[in-house]
Design an enzyme around this catalytic site. Sequence first.
Site, PDB file in Angstrom:
ATOM      1  N   LYS A  73       0.837  -1.207   0.000  1.00 41.79           N
ATOM      2  CA  LYS A  73       0.000   0.000   0.000  1.00 41.79           C
ATOM      3  C   LYS A  73       0.866   1.250   0.000  1.00 41.79           C
ATOM      4  O   LYS A  73       0.556   2.242  -0.645  1.00 41.79           O
ATOM      5  CB  LYS A  73      -0.925   0.011   1.229  1.00 41.79           C
ATOM      6  CG  LYS A  73      -2.012  -1.048   1.167  1.00 41.79           C
ATOM      7  CD  LYS A  73      -3.403  -0.420   1.129  1.00 41.79           C
ATOM      8  CE  LYS A  73      -4.464  -1.379   0.623  1.00 41.79           C
ATOM      9  NZ  LYS A  73      -4.719  -2.504   1.507  1.00 41.79           N
TER      10      LYS A  73
ATOM     11  N   LYS B 262      -5.975 -11.421  -9.476  1.00 40.31           N
ATOM     12  CA  LYS B 262      -6.811 -11.643  -8.301  1.00 40.31           C
ATOM     13  C   LYS B 262      -8.076 -10.787  -8.397  1.00 40.31           C
ATOM     14  O   LYS B 262      -7.991  -9.617  -8.803  1.00 40.31           O
ATOM     15  CB  LYS B 262      -6.009 -11.254  -7.052  1.00 40.31           C
ATOM     16  CG  LYS B 262      -6.763 -11.469  -5.767  1.00 40.31           C
ATOM     17  CD  LYS B 262      -6.013 -10.889  -4.585  1.00 40.31           C
ATOM     18  CE  LYS B 262      -6.989 -10.718  -3.436  1.00 40.31           C
ATOM     19  NZ  LYS B 262      -6.434 -10.034  -2.296  1.00 40.31           N
TER      20      LYS B 262
ATOM     21  N   LYS C 104     -11.655  -5.047  -6.450  1.00 36.22           N
ATOM     22  CA  LYS C 104     -12.352  -3.851  -6.922  1.00 36.22           C
ATOM     23  C   LYS C 104     -11.396  -2.933  -7.680  1.00 36.22           C
ATOM     24  O   LYS C 104     -11.750  -2.362  -8.708  1.00 36.22           O
ATOM     25  CB  LYS C 104     -12.953  -3.113  -5.715  1.00 36.22           C
ATOM     26  CG  LYS C 104     -13.823  -1.945  -6.093  1.00 36.22           C
ATOM     27  CD  LYS C 104     -14.086  -1.043  -4.908  1.00 36.22           C
ATOM     28  CE  LYS C 104     -13.030   0.015  -4.794  1.00 36.22           C
ATOM     29  NZ  LYS C 104     -13.293   1.051  -3.798  1.00 36.22           N
TER      30      LYS C 104
HETATM   31  P1  AMP Z   1     -10.588  -6.825   1.328  1.00 35.14           P
HETATM   32  O1  AMP Z   1     -11.810  -6.064   0.987  1.00 35.14           O
HETATM   33  O2  AMP Z   1      -9.591  -6.938   0.208  1.00 35.14           O
HETATM   34  O3  AMP Z   1      -9.954  -6.355   2.612  1.00 35.14           O
HETATM   35  O4  AMP Z   1     -11.042  -8.352   1.571  1.00 35.14           O
HETATM   36  C1  AMP Z   1     -12.008  -8.766   2.503  1.00 35.14           C
HETATM   37  C2  AMP Z   1     -11.907 -10.278   2.668  1.00 35.14           C
HETATM   38  O5  AMP Z   1     -12.118 -10.955   1.429  1.00 35.14           O
HETATM   39  C3  AMP Z   1     -10.557 -10.769   3.191  1.00 35.14           C
HETATM   40  O6  AMP Z   1     -10.754 -11.838   4.084  1.00 35.14           O
HETATM   41  C4  AMP Z   1      -9.847 -11.213   1.943  1.00 35.14           C
HETATM   42  O7  AMP Z   1      -8.869 -12.186   2.217  1.00 35.14           O
HETATM   43  C5  AMP Z   1     -10.991 -11.767   1.102  1.00 35.14           C
HETATM   44  N1  AMP Z   1     -10.717 -11.610  -0.353  1.00 35.14           N
HETATM   45  C6  AMP Z   1     -10.576 -10.449  -1.034  1.00 35.14           C
HETATM   46  N2  AMP Z   1     -10.372 -10.671  -2.355  1.00 35.14           N
HETATM   47  C7  AMP Z   1     -10.373 -12.024  -2.516  1.00 35.14           C
HETATM   48  C8  AMP Z   1     -10.213 -12.912  -3.649  1.00 35.14           C
HETATM   49  N3  AMP Z   1     -10.021 -12.453  -4.881  1.00 35.14           N
HETATM   50  N4  AMP Z   1     -10.290 -14.243  -3.415  1.00 35.14           N
HETATM   51  C9  AMP Z   1     -10.490 -14.742  -2.182  1.00 35.14           C
HETATM   52  N5  AMP Z   1     -10.652 -13.968  -1.076  1.00 35.14           N
HETATM   53  C10 AMP Z   1     -10.587 -12.631  -1.231  1.00 35.14           C
END
Ligand code: AMP
Length: 322
Positions: free
Chosen positions: A107, A192, A195
């Site tokens: 980040k 991956k 958003k």
């Molecule tokens: P974030 O909004 O990126 O903080 O993600 C929220 C949750 O979703 C966390 O537990 C991440 O590990 C999971 N997560 C986010 N993107 C993915 C993805 N592409 N595949 C699997 N888990 C994800």
Amino acid sequence: MRPTNPRLHIGNYEGALRNWVNLQNQGYEMFCMVADWHALTTMFDDSSTIGANSIEIAKDYIAAGIDPDKSPIFVQSHVKEHAELHVLFSMITPLGWLERTPTYKEKKDEMGSNEREPYGLLGYPVLQTADILLYRPFGVPVGRDQAPHLEIGNDIGARFNRLFNCEVFSEYKYLIPQDETRAKLPGLDMRKMSKSYDNCIYLSDTAEETAAKLKSAYTTPSKIRKTDPGIPEGCAVCQYLKVYSSTWESQWDEDVRGERGCMQNKSECVEAINEYFRPMRERRAQLNDGEVREILRKGAERASAVAAETMTEVRSAMGLLA
Ligand code: AMP
């Protein structure tokens, strides 16, 4: 989940939320938080949507199967103990532990200039530790990318016990989906799903939106004609078939043998995804904001009751005046 966006994508669902629902249905008591303070680590200059987004994220939790009567759903900023424990943990956490966190480095590089990097970004894992340890859980179900933060959390808990000669906290487990594809679900472009890459299918997308997105999804680049062999491991559509289609093994076989084309894969994939998410989408459409606010208010009350007990023990262990 951080309410940086009004909607969760199916990667959030596969990596974390699906697991929450399974654990709840196995009888675990789940505390399901909307992490609004965490959203501020990257949205501090554009925070006006965080409140409205929080309601939408709570709708996604409920739509996915979190039952607010069984599992408190609450917004982080409504339970002030999170801030108090964060302050206390920040006093005992060595800076080096935080500077080494991979997501912090990422980040920070994204932001470019050191000058504007907020203190909260560095302290993110300390706040996350407070979020977890307030509830003294058996385990924390998250996606794989969160594992380094969870390690720091156990280290902070152990350091607290050692420094204050107590046993307030015990080690928790990381409950990461075993299935590789689910733990890191690819996006429509095979990076991956995220958003920030604009490669997501959202839980709340309509059937038509899902179909339109899959039309342009990444497939095997060398498969130009139906008879060319596909490489399902590198094809976003085949990855989704593996997760959502009960017949994915034969679909993959035919793809590899050049017996089916990408169009057929896509149309069967649209069907499988829409079928899987249809009940959630229907449930979500029936929820109204007033009802969700009330669920969040009750959830915060239940979470606060547990968090307050932990804080009494924490203050006492540290020798603060009761
Ligand atoms: P974030 O909004 O990126 O903080 O993600 C929220 C949750 O979703 C966390 O537990 C991440 O590990 C999971 N997560 C986010 N993107 C993915 C993805 N592409 N595949 C699997 N888990 C994800």
